[in-house]
Design an enzyme around this catalytic site. Sequence first.
Site, short mmCIF file in Angstrom:
data_model
loop_
_atom_site.label_atom_id
_atom_site.label_comp_id
_atom_site.label_asym_id
_atom_site.label_seq_id
_atom_site.Cartn_x
_atom_site.Cartn_y
_atom_site.Cartn_z
N GLU A 138 0.82 -1.21 0.00
CA GLU A 138 0.00 0.00 0.00
C GLU A 138 0.86 1.26 0.00
OE1 GLU A 138 -3.65 2.33 0.33
OE2 GLU A 138 -3.02 0.44 -0.58
N THR A 150 -11.32 8.50 -13.48
CA THR A 150 -10.35 7.93 -12.55
C THR A 150 -10.77 6.57 -12.03
OG1 THR A 150 -8.89 8.54 -10.71
CG2 THR A 150 -11.27 8.94 -10.42
#
Length: 528
Positions: free
Chosen positions: A381, A516
């Site tokens: 992450e 997006t």
Amino acid sequence: MHHYSWALLALSAVSPAVVSASPLTHRRPNYVSHQDRLNGVKEAFQRSWNGYYQYAFPNDSLMPISKTYVNDRNGWGASAVDAISTALIMENDVVIKQIVDHIKTINFNRTVAGGEGVSLFETTIRYLGGMVSAYDFLTGPFKGKVDDASVKAILDQAVNLADQLSIAFNTPSGIPNNNLVFNGPNGPVTTNDATNGIATIGTLILEWTRLADLTGNATYAKLVRTGEEYLLNIKNPAVGEPYPGLIGTDVNLSDGTFADSRGGWNGGTDSFYEYLIKMYIYDSTRFGELKDRWIKAIDSSMKYLASHPTTRPELTFLAAYNGAGPGNLSFVSSNLACFDGGNIILGGLTLNKQEYVNFGLSLVEGCRDTYVNTVTGIGPESFQWQDSKLGNVSNNGAAPSNQAAFYQKSGYWISSSAYILRPEVIESYYYAYRATGDTKYQDWAWEAFLNINKTCSAGVGFSAVTNVNAPNGGSFYDSQESFWFAEVLKYSYLIQAGEAPYQVNADHNNQWVFNTEAHPVRVAGKPI
């Protein structure tokens, strides 16, 4: 854990050689389609959908291990709406019908389960973007898949949703409040937030402008353009624009001034920059100013933020910042930020700037290394590194001792080990492949997809995991967010697929631009 014959193909399998055209020759490279890989991605989509449809529909997100659901996006069926453009591209007629029938029934006046907060940003990119994209698809390349009345109903529902969300713009400055509460006696209301972020302000303009163009109601475009203007014309540049074109994060709703000088290409700022060039692609006449701002942001990113780790100086990452100057840089990035290479490649193609394409490709190479060096072959992450040029100063510390060996080998260390089904690395592989025709990017995407399938298959779908650098990804979070359908599976499919009008091309004549959330929107003025 599920095992399927297609997933047992050797990761090292190499695609047929391709003679690549230069991305800036105005000619399309020779793209290659891999039917076996397409079948594999379709299987993953169907498995995920079956689990969702059986155990979670019409709620938002599947919890694949416990075989239940969570309403994390207003309770309107986020996974269904987010999946529709992918289902259309895969021509999955059964799922298309299920989603369209659902969209027609959504009550956008109320949220499910007690009126939890509604994010203007998340609702726009997933729901509004999904429906606008579906309408464009169903009146274009997939016309006839759904009856005309249902197609009209999709656009009507997009209007219904936008009308409910419009309360967000009722602030002193016209900058929207991102957080809304539904279910009150007087309908949706805003919260008492003092600020909003540039991503949640600047990542509305594509979807709302497209809705305005489709309906002829210019109000939708005017609402989002007001907030955008504050990001283009900084009222307090000493705070809000520490580098030319690179701006702070939070903006005061009262007067449009910037509240801080921190930023970069990570969460909270990322898609503002993404949409600058995408709006120019959408309509170069109306949005030339946004293109100019994108150029300034990329030039500053290359000059001030590009960074190379001490142990792997051939890698390139983008630093974050909290003010101007080397002493205010933070050498941290994220899986989420790995969309940056793809966006810069897209801009380089659009503007005929080879240096941008090359820089974007170098960022793609760096993000690939965050994948290949972990136990699972999936990137973390977030990650950090020590800059090779800055020296041993307070904001450029060395790796922690327990990751020193990993940093020596990999050029980064892990600051957050989770993987939550993020698509951004595969997204950038997609743009790199469409720009160059180099089949190594298809192979990299397939490798990533197989590793995700191996690690994240859980229960009746796919789940986020806790630790990409542990065997089997550590443990599961029991979470399958809607962008798994919209983004990971779409980009994994499109990079292996043949030509289609909605594919990104290297010839300066793109007919579609992706929001997006990876929902394709028809470029303004392009024929149906």
